[in-house]
Write a protein that holds these residues in place. Structure first.
Motif, PDB file in Angstrom:
ATOM      1  N   GLU A 153       0.728  -1.094   0.054  1.00  0.00           N
ATOM      2  CA  GLU A 153      -0.051   0.023   0.021  1.00  0.00           C
ATOM      3  C   GLU A 153       0.894   1.226   0.085  1.00  0.00           C
ATOM      4  O   GLU A 153       0.462   2.446  -0.273  1.00  0.00           O
ATOM      5  CB  GLU A 153      -0.940  -0.067   1.246  1.00  0.00           C
ATOM      6  CG  GLU A 153      -0.309  -0.116   2.475  1.00  0.00           C
ATOM      7  CD  GLU A 153      -0.132  -1.565   2.919  1.00  0.00           C
ATOM      8  OE1 GLU A 153      -0.430  -1.796   4.201  1.00  0.00           O
ATOM      9  OE2 GLU A 153       0.013  -2.467   2.213  1.00  0.00           O
ATOM     10  N   LEU A 154       2.309   1.199   0.396  1.00  0.00           N
ATOM     11  CA  LEU A 154       2.969   2.511   0.489  1.00  0.00           C
ATOM     12  C   LEU A 154       3.864   2.552  -0.788  1.00  0.00           C
ATOM     13  O   LEU A 154       4.376   3.497  -1.415  1.00  0.00           O
ATOM     14  CB  LEU A 154       4.150   2.358   1.338  1.00  0.00           C
ATOM     15  CG  LEU A 154       3.389   2.456   3.076  1.00  0.00           C
ATOM     16  CD1 LEU A 154       4.308   2.279   3.950  1.00  0.00           C
ATOM     17  CD2 LEU A 154       2.602   3.783   2.979  1.00  0.00           C
ATOM     18  N   ASN A 185       5.008  11.698   1.262  1.00  0.00           N
ATOM     19  CA  ASN A 185       3.624  11.344   1.501  1.00  0.00           C
ATOM     20  C   ASN A 185       3.439  11.012   2.934  1.00  0.00           C
ATOM     21  O   ASN A 185       4.679  10.445   3.354  1.00  0.00           O
ATOM     22  CB  ASN A 185       3.285  10.159   0.851  1.00  0.00           C
ATOM     23  CG  ASN A 185       1.652   9.501   1.200  1.00  0.00           C
ATOM     24  OD1 ASN A 185       1.820   8.713   2.073  1.00  0.00           O
ATOM     25  ND2 ASN A 185       0.743  10.064   0.483  1.00  0.00           N
ATOM     26  N   ASP A 186       2.761  11.465   3.782  1.00  0.00           N
ATOM     27  CA  ASP A 186       2.707  11.346   5.383  1.00  0.00           C
ATOM     28  C   ASP A 186       2.748  10.127   5.801  1.00  0.00           C
ATOM     29  O   ASP A 186       3.385   9.566   6.702  1.00  0.00           O
ATOM     30  CB  ASP A 186       1.363  12.101   5.743  1.00  0.00           C
ATOM     31  CG  ASP A 186       1.557  13.809   5.651  1.00  0.00           C
ATOM     32  OD1 ASP A 186       2.604  14.127   5.457  1.00  0.00           O
ATOM     33  OD2 ASP A 186       0.575  14.326   5.633  1.00  0.00           O
ATOM     34  N   GLU A 187       1.883   9.171   5.039  1.00  0.00           N
ATOM     35  CA  GLU A 187       1.900   7.774   5.415  1.00  0.00           C
ATOM     36  C   GLU A 187       3.398   7.146   5.419  1.00  0.00           C
ATOM     37  O   GLU A 187       3.835   6.262   6.084  1.00  0.00           O
ATOM     38  CB  GLU A 187       0.885   6.892   4.555  1.00  0.00           C
ATOM     39  CG  GLU A 187      -0.340   7.222   4.930  1.00  0.00           C
ATOM     40  CD  GLU A 187      -1.033   8.337   4.426  1.00  0.00           C
ATOM     41  OE1 GLU A 187      -2.252   8.653   4.592  1.00  0.00           O
ATOM     42  OE2 GLU A 187      -0.278   8.977   3.573  1.00  0.00           O
ATOM     43  N   VAL A 188       4.083   7.474   4.027  1.00  0.00           N
ATOM     44  CA  VAL A 188       5.382   6.873   3.989  1.00  0.00           C
ATOM     45  C   VAL A 188       6.348   7.311   5.078  1.00  0.00           C
ATOM     46  O   VAL A 188       7.327   6.513   5.788  1.00  0.00           O
ATOM     47  CB  VAL A 188       5.924   7.187   2.691  1.00  0.00           C
ATOM     48  CG1 VAL A 188       7.406   6.780   2.398  1.00  0.00           C
ATOM     49  CG2 VAL A 188       5.078   6.388   1.353  1.00  0.00           C
ATOM     50  N   TYR A 201       5.682   5.667   8.432  1.00  0.00           N
ATOM     51  CA  TYR A 201       6.433   4.694   8.511  1.00  0.00           C
ATOM     52  C   TYR A 201       7.740   4.427   8.618  1.00  0.00           C
ATOM     53  O   TYR A 201       8.299   3.704   9.405  1.00  0.00           O
ATOM     54  CB  TYR A 201       5.851   3.921   7.049  1.00  0.00           C
ATOM     55  CG  TYR A 201       6.361   2.377   6.940  1.00  0.00           C
ATOM     56  CD1 TYR A 201       6.087   1.203   7.410  1.00  0.00           C
ATOM     57  CD2 TYR A 201       7.611   2.252   6.325  1.00  0.00           C
ATOM     58  CE1 TYR A 201       6.676   0.038   7.363  1.00  0.00           C
ATOM     59  CE2 TYR A 201       8.296   0.938   6.347  1.00  0.00           C
ATOM     60  CZ  TYR A 201       7.685  -0.096   6.671  1.00  0.00           C
ATOM     61  OH  TYR A 201       8.261  -1.362   6.676  1.00  0.00           O
ATOM     62  N   VAL A 202       8.407   5.356   7.781  1.00  0.00           N
ATOM     63  CA  VAL A 202       9.985   5.454   7.896  1.00  0.00           C
ATOM     64  C   VAL A 202      10.331   5.834   9.391  1.00  0.00           C
ATOM     65  O   VAL A 202      11.195   5.143   9.854  1.00  0.00           O
ATOM     66  CB  VAL A 202      10.480   6.383   7.121  1.00  0.00           C
ATOM     67  CG1 VAL A 202      11.966   6.858   7.247  1.00  0.00           C
ATOM     68  CG2 VAL A 202      10.339   5.975   5.649  1.00  0.00           C
ATOM     69  N   PHE A 203       9.735   6.879   9.942  1.00  0.00           N
ATOM     70  CA  PHE A 203       9.936   7.256  11.133  1.00  0.00           C
ATOM     71  C   PHE A 203       9.465   6.541  12.559  1.00  0.00           C
ATOM     72  O   PHE A 203       9.977   6.850  13.634  1.00  0.00           O
ATOM     73  CB  PHE A 203       9.955   8.752  11.357  1.00  0.00           C
ATOM     74  CG  PHE A 203      10.861   9.576  10.579  1.00  0.00           C
ATOM     75  CD1 PHE A 203      12.077   9.888  10.855  1.00  0.00           C
ATOM     76  CD2 PHE A 203      10.582  10.240   9.300  1.00  0.00           C
ATOM     77  CE1 PHE A 203      13.069  10.352  10.150  1.00  0.00           C
ATOM     78  CE2 PHE A 203      11.477  10.804   8.486  1.00  0.00           C
ATOM     79  CZ  PHE A 203      12.447  11.076   9.078  1.00  0.00           C
ATOM     80  N   VAL A 237      13.763  10.241   0.922  1.00  0.00           N
ATOM     81  CA  VAL A 237      13.180  11.370   0.626  1.00  0.00           C
ATOM     82  C   VAL A 237      12.706  11.879   1.824  1.00  0.00           C
ATOM     83  O   VAL A 237      12.679  13.162   2.272  1.00  0.00           O
ATOM     84  CB  VAL A 237      11.990  11.085  -0.569  1.00  0.00           C
ATOM     85  CG1 VAL A 237      11.214  12.353  -0.426  1.00  0.00           C
ATOM     86  CG2 VAL A 237      12.436  10.691  -1.877  1.00  0.00           C
ATOM     87  N   ALA A 238      12.119  10.921   2.807  1.00  0.00           N
ATOM     88  CA  ALA A 238      11.367  11.407   4.084  1.00  0.00           C
ATOM     89  C   ALA A 238      12.722  11.886   5.017  1.00  0.00           C
ATOM     90  O   ALA A 238      12.333  12.929   5.613  1.00  0.00           O
ATOM     91  CB  ALA A 238      10.832  10.096   4.619  1.00  0.00           C
TER      92      ALA A 238
END
Length: 301
Positions: free
Chosen positions: A213-214, A221-224, A227-229, A274-275
């Motif tokens: 879904e990611l 993207n906020d969801e990504v 997830y990363v952090f 990117v995040a």
């Protein structure tokens, strides 16, 4: 008394030391475009000046009563016989407290070969060999100068207008900040950015690419990003590396370095890097560093 004041003012104007930019780099990487850009911004530009004569040019500018306040000098392999004098010239400038910056233009071998072939001109150092032989010889000759550069620009994927925009951003403003930073996300599978001063590796974090879904989204993207952090060690890494950048930025300012490129990498340059780049850029900006974010590989498949 008034006459004495006038004389002192005239001497002060005469002794004003001009600001100096040394433009160098690989043949075919855009030195002429860089020189023209600075000329359009009001700099006094001298092309192909032997390095031994740079201090003399600065002295002449200092005697111009403020009429030549900013000098840009193009130094390239056409003056290779004089490169032994470059170190002495730079030491001389430092002793005279001259504000000088070195701009080094870089490009990949593939890009340089393509440019030389398109204009059907030989590389100035290829002799009886191939274009790539001249490029290799030039890289060896300029390696030390590249290491001393204040600003390295990779023009491999830039057109003339994009290069001018980069230089405008660096030199157009009259009140320059103490330090400018470019935070660049990238994918290791596409190669390291050649103009990176510092490289950050985010591949220790789980890859959102493997979360169905990611996968279609990016680190913007906020969801990504969440997830990363939310992964173990991500926030701690951000905090500690931001603190390290704060220490490095202080040292750069002390040493007179005005530009730094921080490259943040993950496998594909789409999610983790990117995040992390976005967060690091905000930390730098909050510390008073003028920051630009570039996501080099985010749009690649």
């Amino acid at each position: 008394m008034s006459t004495g004041t006038s004389i002192e003012a005239g001497e002060a104007a005469e002794a004003a030391i001009p600001e100096l930019v040394i433009i160098s780099g690989m043949s075919g990487a855009g030195r002429s475009t860089a020189a023209k850009c600075l000329e359009d911004l009001g700099w006094f530009v001298v092309d192909n000046l032997p390095p031994a004569l740079i201090p003399t040019m600065v002295d002449l500018g200092a005697r111009s009563q403020g009429n030549v306040a900013r000098i840009a000098v193009v130094v390239d392999v056409r003056g290779r016989r004089f490169f032994d004098n470059l170190k002495e010239s730079l030491a001389d400038l430092k002793a005279k407290a001259v504000t000088r910056r070195i701009v080094f233009l870089e490009a990949s071998d593939e890009a340089l070969v393509r440019r030389f072939e398109s204009v059907r001109r030989p590389h100035p150092l290829q002799g009886d060999g191939r274009i790539v032989d001249g490029i290799d010889a030039e890289r060896d000759l300029l390696r030390e100068l590249r290491g001393d550069a204040d600003l390295v620009i990779d023009t491999s994927s830039l057109n003339v207008h994009e290069l001018r925009a980069k230089l405008d951003a660096q030199f157009a403003g009259e009140d320059e900040p103490e330090l400018r930073a470019t935070v660049m996300s990238f994918g290791y599978k596409y190669g390291l950015p050649v103009d990176a001063d510092l490289v950050v590796d985010c591949r220790f974090l789980p890859n959102p690419h493997w979360v169905p879904e990611l996968r279609p989204f990016t680190g913007l993207n906020d969801e990504v990003s969440q997830y990363v952090f939310n992964q173990p060690g991500a926030k701690e890494f951000l905090d500690r590396y931001a603190e390290l950048l704060r220490l490095i930025a202080t040292g750069y300012r002390r040493e007179g370095k005005r530009y730094v490129t921080v490259a943040v990498g993950c496998t594909g340059g789409k999610h983790r890097s990117v995040a992390m780049s976005e967060k690091l850029a905000r930390r730098l900006a909050s510390d008073g560093v003028e920051t630009v974010i570039v996501h080099r590989d985010m749009g690649r498949e």
